[in-house]
Design a protein around this motif. Sequence first.
Motif, PDB file in Angstrom:
ATOM      1  N   TYR A  86       1.177  -1.205  -0.143  1.00 30.45           N
ATOM      2  CA  TYR A  86       0.338   0.034  -0.086  1.00 30.45           C
ATOM      3  C   TYR A  86       0.931   1.192  -0.033  1.00 30.45           C
ATOM      4  O   TYR A  86       1.917   1.044   0.054  1.00 30.45           O
ATOM      5  CB  TYR A  86      -1.086  -0.042   1.362  1.00 30.45           C
ATOM      6  N   TYR A  87       0.521   1.946  -0.459  1.00 31.07           N
ATOM      7  CA  TYR A  87       0.778   3.670  -0.659  1.00 31.07           C
ATOM      8  C   TYR A  87       0.543   4.778   0.578  1.00 31.07           C
ATOM      9  O   TYR A  87      -0.485   4.646   0.256  1.00 31.07           O
ATOM     10  CB  TYR A  87       1.052   4.225  -1.900  1.00 31.07           C
ATOM     11  N   HIS A  88       1.569   5.249   1.588  1.00 32.16           N
ATOM     12  CA  HIS A  88       0.423   6.169   2.468  1.00 32.16           C
ATOM     13  C   HIS A  88       0.938   7.382   2.146  1.00 32.16           C
ATOM     14  O   HIS A  88       1.546   8.318   1.906  1.00 32.16           O
ATOM     15  CB  HIS A  88       0.723   5.712   3.939  1.00 32.16           C
ATOM     16  N   THR A  89      -0.586   8.315   0.956  1.00 31.58           N
ATOM     17  CA  THR A  89      -0.530   9.679   0.850  1.00 31.58           C
ATOM     18  C   THR A  89       0.304  10.810   2.736  1.00 31.58           C
ATOM     19  O   THR A  89      -0.010   9.866   3.581  1.00 31.58           O
ATOM     20  CB  THR A  89      -1.710   9.768   0.596  1.00 31.58           C
ATOM     21  N   ASN A 100       3.884  -2.571   3.770  1.00 28.89           N
ATOM     22  CA  ASN A 100       3.359  -4.386   3.756  1.00 28.89           C
ATOM     23  C   ASN A 100       2.223  -3.988   4.723  1.00 28.89           C
ATOM     24  O   ASN A 100       2.612  -3.832   6.133  1.00 28.89           O
ATOM     25  CB  ASN A 100       4.511  -4.812   4.067  1.00 28.89           C
ATOM     26  N   VAL A 101       0.678  -3.918   4.227  1.00 24.96           N
ATOM     27  CA  VAL A 101      -0.005  -3.911   6.010  1.00 24.96           C
ATOM     28  C   VAL A 101      -0.088  -5.213   6.259  1.00 24.96           C
ATOM     29  O   VAL A 101      -0.657  -4.969   7.468  1.00 24.96           O
ATOM     30  CB  VAL A 101      -1.250  -3.665   4.445  1.00 24.96           C
ATOM     31  N   LEU A 123       5.830  -1.462 -13.390  1.00 26.83           N
ATOM     32  CA  LEU A 123       6.703  -0.078 -12.265  1.00 26.83           C
ATOM     33  C   LEU A 123       5.524   1.453 -12.178  1.00 26.83           C
ATOM     34  O   LEU A 123       5.042   2.039 -13.045  1.00 26.83           O
ATOM     35  CB  LEU A 123       7.572   0.113 -13.214  1.00 26.83           C
ATOM     36  N   VAL A 124       5.646   1.635 -10.226  1.00 30.68           N
ATOM     37  CA  VAL A 124       5.016   2.375 -10.214  1.00 30.68           C
ATOM     38  C   VAL A 124       5.976   4.016 -10.377  1.00 30.68           C
ATOM     39  O   VAL A 124       6.972   3.886 -10.296  1.00 30.68           O
ATOM     40  CB  VAL A 124       4.335   2.609  -9.314  1.00 30.68           C
ATOM     41  N   THR A 139       6.350  -5.862  -4.783  1.00 30.27           N
ATOM     42  CA  THR A 139       7.517  -6.151  -4.306  1.00 30.27           C
ATOM     43  C   THR A 139       8.369  -4.846  -3.754  1.00 30.27           C
ATOM     44  O   THR A 139       8.763  -5.015  -3.069  1.00 30.27           O
ATOM     45  CB  THR A 139       8.682  -6.836  -5.039  1.00 30.27           C
ATOM     46  N   ALA A 140       7.256  -3.864  -3.812  1.00 28.44           N
ATOM     47  CA  ALA A 140       8.540  -2.458  -3.598  1.00 28.44           C
ATOM     48  C   ALA A 140       9.214  -2.371  -3.786  1.00 28.44           C
ATOM     49  O   ALA A 140      10.457  -1.342  -3.341  1.00 28.44           O
ATOM     50  CB  ALA A 140       7.800  -2.343  -2.246  1.00 28.44           C
TER      51      ALA A 140
END
Length: 390
Positions: A86-89, A100-101, A123-124, A139-140
């Motif tokens: 997840y991405y936390h803004t 990783n949640v 790819l982000v 995989t981050a």
Amino acid sequence: MFFTVLWRGVCQALGWFFGLFGYKRDGKFAKCVWGLFATSFAIMAAIVAFVLIMSFYEELGRRYGWVHECSGASCYKAQYLSGNIYYHTGNGRKAGYVFNVETGRKLIDDVDWIAEPKGNDSLVCFSNGERRGYFNMHTAEVIVSPKYTHAWVFSDGLAAVEEKGIVKFIDGTGAVKIDLKLPYDPYDDGYVFHDGHCAVHSHNGTRYGIVDTTGRLVEPMVYDYIGDSTCDELWLLRKGDITSVLDRELQPVLTVTGGTVFIGDGTIDVTTSEHTIRKYDMKGRLINDFYITDYRTLVYEKDEIRYCTRNSYGDAESPEPYVETYRPQAIARLRAYMAGDYYMGLMTAEGHVVTQPLYRDIQAIAQDLYICTDAGYDKVIVNGKGEIVK
């Protein structure tokens, strides 16, 4: 000082409490009970004080970015990427992070923003506030460390990046695959592939073309403008006064001369050079060749004067009547309608077109006579048949 005052307060309270039951502080049992209760109250007070202090610190941390807000999927600032990633803004003062949640562990810190890839790419694109790079959404793992001033999302296995003023396309390993020596244009927000094609511009930025994923120019750089409608899967190419609509395979759908084209809501809207509006489906088939955007009734002043008497109450004790004149109004026979580019025409109350949308403004001056303002803001008189009165 806090705990000293607290201890004294507890001792005084217990002394008063035990005094009600005849307890004295001299005996061994009384001292034991006294110490037990005093210690218990002191511990409870310390726990309460600790909880209050931590809550206050956490609230300040959330407000000013000292601490991270959460590491759970239910957090309203948690954006799902894939699996447990997840991405936390961020919250303004503190950058976001990738975590990783399941484990709650941060994987990438100081992430200012992210842009997810299109299609099946993984790819982000992300920014650390100064430079941009890419990480794997499954995989981050950071594949390309933040080193680009400008970078765009991955699509069709490629992503555009800018290096020293030149736009290049890299693959999933960060290797350059396409380098057409194209200068970066700060006013162009494209550089993204759609179904194997990407719009690019010439060295002087005045002409546009389309390349495929091999770097081959499949549409020459002769167009004044190229735009894509991602949701509707069409390309818009303009050269001079000719606008062409192509599908994703670059096959012709529609060609318009001397008009404007807008793609939206599953249709192609065309405003012609005569200011009429036509609508086509996504295959280029005509739906209707005459649309309007608005209409209004036209009111004129009758050729007569009427009088009425009114009272003036400047002096409340002695009102003075006065005579007021006015012209009564009536509704003209024709209506004004608005079509493309805010041009107007005349139509009957039954909806039959009397004039094409040729005028900037229309006003009624008689029951069936109208003053119309043309494109040069000159005025002509038009009768109920749509004829100009000499």
